[in-house]
Design a protein around this motif. Structure first.
Motif, PDB file in Angstrom:
ATOM      1  N   ASP A 219      24.330 -18.005 -72.308  1.00  0.00           N
ATOM      2  CA  ASP A 219      24.569 -18.407 -73.695  1.00  0.00           C
ATOM      3  C   ASP A 219      24.300 -17.250 -74.652  1.00  0.00           C
ATOM      4  O   ASP A 219      25.041 -17.047 -75.629  1.00  0.00           O
ATOM      5  CB  ASP A 219      23.680 -19.593 -74.066  1.00  0.00           C
ATOM      6  N   ASN A 222      27.195 -14.840 -74.433  1.00  0.00           N
ATOM      7  CA  ASN A 222      28.358 -15.401 -75.111  1.00  0.00           C
ATOM      8  C   ASN A 222      28.221 -15.291 -76.626  1.00  0.00           C
ATOM      9  O   ASN A 222      29.178 -14.961 -77.335  1.00  0.00           O
ATOM     10  CB  ASN A 222      28.534 -16.866 -74.688  1.00  0.00           C
ATOM     11  N   ARG A 223      27.010 -15.548 -77.126  1.00  0.00           N
ATOM     12  CA  ARG A 223      26.786 -15.506 -78.574  1.00  0.00           C
ATOM     13  C   ARG A 223      26.824 -14.065 -79.104  1.00  0.00           C
ATOM     14  O   ARG A 223      27.343 -13.821 -80.203  1.00  0.00           O
ATOM     15  CB  ARG A 223      25.455 -16.179 -78.910  1.00  0.00           C
ATOM     16  N   ARG A 225      28.568 -11.666 -77.796  1.00  0.00           N
ATOM     17  CA  ARG A 225      29.977 -11.283 -77.778  1.00  0.00           C
ATOM     18  C   ARG A 225      30.739 -11.945 -78.924  1.00  0.00           C
ATOM     19  O   ARG A 225      31.656 -11.339 -79.495  1.00  0.00           O
ATOM     20  CB  ARG A 225      30.592 -11.633 -76.419  1.00  0.00           C
ATOM     21  N   ARG A 226      30.350 -13.160 -79.280  1.00  0.00           N
ATOM     22  CA  ARG A 226      30.981 -13.805 -80.439  1.00  0.00           C
ATOM     23  C   ARG A 226      30.639 -13.060 -81.724  1.00  0.00           C
ATOM     24  O   ARG A 226      31.493 -12.861 -82.591  1.00  0.00           O
ATOM     25  CB  ARG A 226      30.533 -15.274 -80.540  1.00  0.00           C
ATOM     26  N   SER A 227      29.386 -12.622 -81.839  1.00  0.00           N
ATOM     27  CA  SER A 227      28.983 -11.859 -83.024  1.00  0.00           C
ATOM     28  C   SER A 227      29.659 -10.492 -83.072  1.00  0.00           C
ATOM     29  O   SER A 227      29.846  -9.920 -84.151  1.00  0.00           O
ATOM     30  CB  SER A 227      27.461 -11.678 -83.040  1.00  0.00           C
ATOM     31  N   GLY A 228      29.981  -9.952 -81.895  1.00  0.00           N
ATOM     32  CA  GLY A 228      30.693  -8.675 -81.837  1.00  0.00           C
ATOM     33  C   GLY A 228      29.816  -7.479 -81.578  1.00  0.00           C
ATOM     34  O   GLY A 228      30.309  -6.420 -81.171  1.00  0.00           O
ATOM     35  N   ASP A 236      22.878 -12.711 -87.261  1.00  0.00           N
ATOM     36  CA  ASP A 236      23.451 -14.062 -87.259  1.00  0.00           C
ATOM     37  C   ASP A 236      22.441 -15.118 -86.830  1.00  0.00           C
ATOM     38  O   ASP A 236      22.423 -16.242 -87.360  1.00  0.00           O
ATOM     39  CB  ASP A 236      24.664 -14.129 -86.329  1.00  0.00           C
TER      40      ASP A 236
END
Length: 364
Positions: A219, A222-223, A225-228, A236
């Motif tokens: 998780d 994934n988070r 990678r979502r934030s970049g 974030d």
């Protein structure tokens, strides 16, 4: 108080060096391919006679070629990075016969004649007393914080223990870390610890497994990678603790290099092995002390690109100190076996090592 070892240069007035020929060179004909009979470097200072003058490369590493640049300086370059037209030094002897001299004793202390020639317990093992090594390390780190550049090479074991994370964060916050090199796992599980207080789903203090905890690091990946990016993830999700958090907060650069087994990986992880090696090399070139902790592959890789010396801006030749710490005697001896003879080795688990270090420096 810490005292920097003085460097004693070779005696170039000695007959065999004064009369040595100039080193030969040959131009590279194809990118990434050295000429036949190229000279390959070691970890020690090596001098090359060119136009009658003995020159020492300011930055070196093992297993590379020496390029005589157009500005007259010497560059140590991995063969894969050679360019067509580069002037590469030739020769396989190292005592001056071909204008090449390998100097292994520049920082060597003269042996006390009163010392016994036969003594027990000269190896490094779990039974070795490391008290003096720690005291020397504390003195060195205090000196390097003001005058040097300390790079830490870390395995994921740090992220599995709450006290180790806190101790390493204190080192970063107090200026004892100028760069960090690790893999995907250290950063991932450290960020997992910051978000969930777990590493691989296990509480980093109580060691209790959380329900569905095996999802936690996935998780986090994934988070992020979502934030970049890691810094954006920290912002974030209001992350406020941990090793990577402290690096971001204090603008300490970190290099994360990949493994074929990586989950994710994190956005900052360098997937190209040679790009990763080059980025690590750029960080090591600035280092005056390198401390490798509980990561065999990163330790060996770093040891291979860490020379025994560096040349400061004022022309002073000084040692590069290399420490390796691991609970396994095989790992620390592996580094010695690969030719990194200037390494100081400590056999212990890194959680205890970093806790002793921060206490010795008065940080906790």
């Amino acid at each position: 108080m810490f005292k920097m070892p003085e460097y004693e240069a070779p005696d170039f007035s000695a007959e065999e060096l004064k009369n040595a020929p100039n080193a030969r060179w040959e131009a590279v004909e194809k990118d990434g391919v050295a000429p036949e009979n190229y000279h390959s470097t070691s970890m020690y200072p090596e001098y090359f006679k060119l136009n009658g003058e003995w020159l020492l490369p300011a930055r070196s590493r093992m297993d590379s070629s020496v390029v005589w640049a157009q500005d007259g300086t010497l560059k140590v370059v991995e063969n894969r990075n050679l360019k067509k037209g580069d002037r590469v030094i030739l020769g396989r002897t190292e005592r001056g016969e071909e204008g090449i001299y390998l100097h292994t004793t520049g920082f060597e202390k003269k042996r006390d004649a009163s010392e016994d020639q036969f003594v027990f317990r000269q190896g490094r093992s779990r039974e070795t007393s490391y008290a003096r090594d720690y005291d020397r390390l504390f003195e060195l780190l205090k000196y390097e914080r003001e005058h040097g550049n300390v790079v830490w090479v870390m395995g994921p074991a740090f992220s599995f223990d709450a006290d180790a994370r806190k101790a390493m964060s204190a080192m970063i916050d107090n200026g004892y870390v100028d760069g960090l090199m690790a893999g995907n796992a250290l950063a991932t599980h450290d960020l997992e610890g910051a978000m969930f207080h777990t590493a691989l789903g296990q509480d980093i203090y109580t060691q209790k497994c959380h329900p569905n905890g095996h999802y936690n690091h996935l998780d986090v990946l994934n988070r992020v990678r979502r934030s970049g990016s890691i810094p954006q993830f920290i912002e974030d999700y209001k992350i406020d603790n941990g090793i990577i958090y402290s690096c971001v907060k204090n603008d300490v650069p970190f290099v994360l290099t990949s493994s074929i087994r990586d989950d994710g990986p994190l956005p900052e992880v360098i997937g190209d092995a040679y790009a990763g090696q080059s980025t690590m090399r750029a960080m090591v070139e600035k280092a005056t002390t390198v401390i490798c902790l509980a990561t065999m592959l990163h330790t060996i890789a770093t040891g291979n690109m860490t020379p025994s010396y560096t040349v400061t801006e004022d022309g002073t030749v000084r040692p590069v100190f290399l420490y390796t710490v691991d609970a396994d005697e095989f790992v620390v001896n592996k580094l010695l076996d690969r030719g990194s003879l200037s390494a100081t080795t400590i056999v212990t688990n890194v959680q205890d090592f970093i806790s002793l270090t921060v206490k010795g420096l008065g940080l906790m």
